[in-house]
Write a protein that holds these residues in place. Structure first.
Motif, PDB file in Angstrom:
ATOM      1  N   THR A   8      51.594 -37.540 144.468  1.00 12.80           N
ATOM      2  CA  THR A   8      50.932 -36.830 143.580  1.00 12.80           C
ATOM      3  C   THR A   8      49.970 -37.584 142.558  1.00 12.80           C
ATOM      4  O   THR A   8      48.777 -37.575 142.387  1.00 12.80           O
ATOM      5  CB  THR A   8      51.730 -35.729 142.833  1.00 12.80           C
ATOM      6  OG1 THR A   8      52.142 -34.931 143.679  1.00 12.80           O
ATOM      7  CG2 THR A   8      50.815 -34.637 142.112  1.00 12.80           C
ATOM      8  N   LEU A  43      48.306 -30.784 138.264  1.00 13.49           N
ATOM      9  CA  LEU A  43      48.289 -32.041 138.962  1.00 13.49           C
ATOM     10  C   LEU A  43      48.237 -33.289 138.205  1.00 13.49           C
ATOM     11  O   LEU A  43      49.038 -34.346 138.351  1.00 13.49           O
ATOM     12  CB  LEU A  43      46.681 -31.926 139.835  1.00 13.49           C
ATOM     13  CG  LEU A  43      46.660 -33.091 140.744  1.00 13.49           C
ATOM     14  CD1 LEU A  43      47.851 -32.885 141.981  1.00 13.49           C
ATOM     15  CD2 LEU A  43      45.286 -32.887 141.212  1.00 13.49           C
ATOM     16  N   ARG A  48      52.604 -31.111 142.383  1.00 11.31           N
ATOM     17  CA  ARG A  48      52.001 -31.051 143.614  1.00 11.31           C
ATOM     18  C   ARG A  48      50.986 -29.661 143.791  1.00 11.31           C
ATOM     19  O   ARG A  48      51.450 -28.387 143.314  1.00 11.31           O
ATOM     20  CB  ARG A  48      52.840 -30.803 144.841  1.00 11.31           C
ATOM     21  CG  ARG A  48      53.586 -32.339 145.030  1.00 11.31           C
ATOM     22  CD  ARG A  48      54.556 -32.101 146.097  1.00 11.31           C
ATOM     23  NE  ARG A  48      55.433 -33.357 146.132  1.00 11.31           N
ATOM     24  CZ  ARG A  48      56.508 -33.093 146.669  1.00 11.31           C
ATOM     25  NH1 ARG A  48      57.252 -31.993 146.848  1.00 11.31           N
ATOM     26  NH2 ARG A  48      57.515 -34.288 146.593  1.00 11.31           N
TER      27      ARG A  48
END
Length: 118
Positions: A8, A43, A48
């Motif tokens: 991520t 984010l 995620r």
């Protein structure tokens, strides 16, 4: 079978570079990509994205999600800086600092040279 994980933070950094290249703020990215501003905030916090948001952000940015899952990389026609960023993130021989340094240098040179070319 080895477990693959979505990186991520690396995806967010690459997304941020795509945003900077286009000279947009995050609100404009949300509007252009069709994802909510809260999704982009999550984010940025290392959470995620859901599959639909990821698909929208990949489509908007020209990045390949594969480059952020277990280092796999598939060739794809995208804008030059997105291609370079994708390749550098997939290169497991580069340290994170080394990769970021190369990306920063290329981004600065590209921005300067394309600005002068217009």
């Amino acid at each position: 079978m080895a477990r693959s994980e979505f990186r991520t933070e690396a995806f967010y950094e690459a997304l941020d570079r795509a945003r900077l290249i286009r000279r947009l703020n995050w609100k404009q990215v949300a509007e252009a990509s069709g994802v909510s501003a809260s999704t982009l905030t999550r984010l940025a916090q290392g959470k995620r994205p859901d599959v639909d948001s990821l698909a929208s952000l990949v489509s908007w940015s020209g990045l390949s999600a594969d480059a952020f899952v277990g280092g796999r990389l598939k060739p794809q026609a995208t804008e030059p800086l997105s291609q370079i960023t994708r390749v550098l993130y997939a290169d497991q021989s580069l340290s994170e600092d080394g990769r970021d340094t190369i990306i920063d240098m290329i981004t600065a040179a590209y921005a300067r040279l394309t600005k002068n070319a217009k």
